[in-house]
Design an enzyme around this catalytic site. Sequence first.
Site, PDB file in Angstrom:
ATOM      1  CD  GLN A  13      -2.708   1.305   2.513  1.00 46.03           C
ATOM      2  OE1 GLN A  13      -2.310   0.782   3.540  1.00 46.03           O
ATOM      3  NE2 GLN A  13      -3.768   2.072   2.482  1.00 46.03           N
ATOM      4  CG  ASP A  35       6.596  -6.935  -2.981  1.00 46.54           C
ATOM      5  OD1 ASP A  35       6.450  -7.967  -2.285  1.00 46.54           O
ATOM      6  OD2 ASP A  35       6.011  -5.858  -2.728  1.00 46.54           O
ATOM      7  CE1 TYR A 143       2.627  -3.866  11.164  1.00 48.11           C
ATOM      8  CE2 TYR A 143       1.068  -2.439  12.287  1.00 48.11           C
ATOM      9  CZ  TYR A 143       2.028  -2.625  11.309  1.00 48.11           C
ATOM     10  OH  TYR A 143       2.388  -1.584  10.488  1.00 48.11           O
TER      11      TYR A 143
END
Length: 312
Positions: A13, A35, A143
């Site tokens: 994102q 990536d 996270y």
Amino acid sequence: MSTKILIIGACGQIGTELTQKLRKIYGTDNVIASDIRKLNIDVVNSGPFEVVNALDFNQIEHLVELHQIDEVYLMAALLSATAEKNPAFAWDLNMNSLFHVLNLAKAGKIKKIFWPSSIAVFGPTTPKENTLQYTIMEPSTVYGISKQAGERWCEYYHNIFGVDVRSIRYPGLISWSSPPGGGTTDYAVDIFHKALSDKTYECFLSSETKMPMMYMDDAIAATIQIMQAPVEQIKIHSSYNLAAMSFTPTEIAAEIKKHIPEFTVTYKPDFRQKIADSWPASIDDAQARKDWGWKHEFDLETMTKDMLEHLK
């Protein structure tokens, strides 16, 4: 000598927009996107791209040497909601990718690192309003725990080995050009798409859940600004608080209704509600504003207008 930049996680994102912006500033050939897989998207097709596994030290080292990289932006991560479904992998990806890049810098192969932290480093015991730079941090998500640990390691590598690593704690990020990445604040992106396509939206958070948010344009500007700041202006080597606006689903819905009067929202909180409840409602980012001159451009009104114009 032009700066050579490697972006790991360039298809995410933030990575997609960050890559394009950096290519405009530094030149397309000087910004290597990478990536885990090669997707057929603009960021892959518009400049140098490499497939890399962020968990493989040798692959990253090879790219750094091959392209004579000066700066690395490590954007690869498993975000909050996705990480809760796969805690062991989230920890592995979020922590070991950071160690790989820190160790390359320690060995003198990279000059500067950007690593993103998050408001997820705060927890249920953190004071909720105007959360300070230094406060109670007891994150309750995988996270958040990985970001909290990462901040400590960044500071450690700076203090012990002199590594130039820079970081900001992103709030929820809202963008029209890239899909959400599996975070708890994703509703604030999805709501715009549904407002235009369906005129109705079912929100996975309760109506009065207030969270810190930021338009992607501001997040990208802050990321580049902190990396371009003279080293003596960077006083915090864990991660800087960063803020722009805070709002609830009710407030963003009301703002959208000014443009789409028939728009309606229903609320059906799921497992993400508990994550959202553990985070601050608003952030004090005085330190970033003082140290390296941060200031945001977009508020709820200007962001809503811009989002709808672009998505239309």
